[in-house]
Design a protein around this motif. Structure first.
Motif, PDB file in Angstrom:
ATOM      1  N   UNK A 129       0.825  -1.209   0.000  1.00 33.85           N
ATOM      2  CA  UNK A 129       0.000   0.000   0.000  1.00 33.85           C
ATOM      3  C   UNK A 129       0.859   1.259   0.000  1.00 33.85           C
ATOM      4  N   UNK A 130       1.971   1.222   0.717  1.00 35.38           N
ATOM      5  CA  UNK A 130       2.850   2.381   0.859  1.00 35.38           C
ATOM      6  C   UNK A 130       4.266   1.945   0.529  1.00 35.38           C
ATOM      7  N   UNK A 131       4.858   2.517  -0.486  1.00 35.82           N
ATOM      8  CA  UNK A 131       6.173   2.080  -0.947  1.00 35.82           C
ATOM      9  C   UNK A 131       7.327   2.671  -0.147  1.00 35.82           C
TER      10      UNK A 131
ATOM     11  N   UNK B  76       9.921   2.744  -3.813  1.00 38.23           N
ATOM     12  CA  UNK B  76       9.556   3.384  -5.077  1.00 38.23           C
ATOM     13  C   UNK B  76      10.555   3.070  -6.179  1.00 38.23           C
ATOM     14  N   UNK B  77      11.744   2.609  -5.816  1.00 37.04           N
ATOM     15  CA  UNK B  77      12.769   2.296  -6.805  1.00 37.04           C
ATOM     16  C   UNK B  77      12.660   0.868  -7.337  1.00 37.04           C
ATOM     17  N   UNK B  78      11.781   0.061  -6.752  1.00 35.63           N
ATOM     18  CA  UNK B  78      11.636  -1.327  -7.182  1.00 35.63           C
ATOM     19  C   UNK B  78      10.533  -1.452  -8.234  1.00 35.63           C
ATOM     20  N   UNK B  79      10.657  -2.439  -9.097  1.00 39.84           N
ATOM     21  CA  UNK B  79       9.687  -2.682 -10.167  1.00 39.84           C
ATOM     22  C   UNK B  79       8.660  -3.706  -9.672  1.00 39.84           C
ATOM     23  N   UNK B  80       7.703  -3.259  -8.890  1.00 41.26           N
ATOM     24  CA  UNK B  80       6.741  -4.135  -8.234  1.00 41.26           C
ATOM     25  C   UNK B  80       5.902  -4.930  -9.223  1.00 41.26           C
TER      26      UNK B  80
END
Length: 81
Positions: free
Chosen positions: A21-23, A28-32
């Motif tokens: 829910x909250x990176x 935010x730098x990962x390719x989820x």
């Protein structure tokens, strides 16, 4: 993370990734979108009534067809209680 209760017994639990829910700044730098939710990220093995041993597999990436981020901060044996 989520657990697969159908694959769990009294002493072993597989844990799977769900979309966070909250990176946060690091997340935010990962390719989820490339991380699988069908391959376990870790297993928990019950050692006694209050401790579990953690086996960290890492994140399965679809594009590489394998795990990445497999290191668990240099810990050989991790326990959760």
């Amino acid at each position: 993370m989520t657990t697969d209760e159908s694959n769990a017994d009294d002493s072993n639990i597989l844990v799977y990734l769900i979309q966070p829910d909250d990176l946060g700044p690091g997340g935010m730098q990962l390719h989820w979108d490339d991380f699988s939710t069908e391959h376990p990220v870790m297993a928990l093995e019950k050692r006694n009534e209050s401790q579990y041993a953690v086996t960290w597999y890492g994140f399965w990436t679809v594009s590489r067809n394998g795990y990445m981020h497999q290191e668990l901060n240099g810990l050989d044996d991790a326990y959760a209680s």
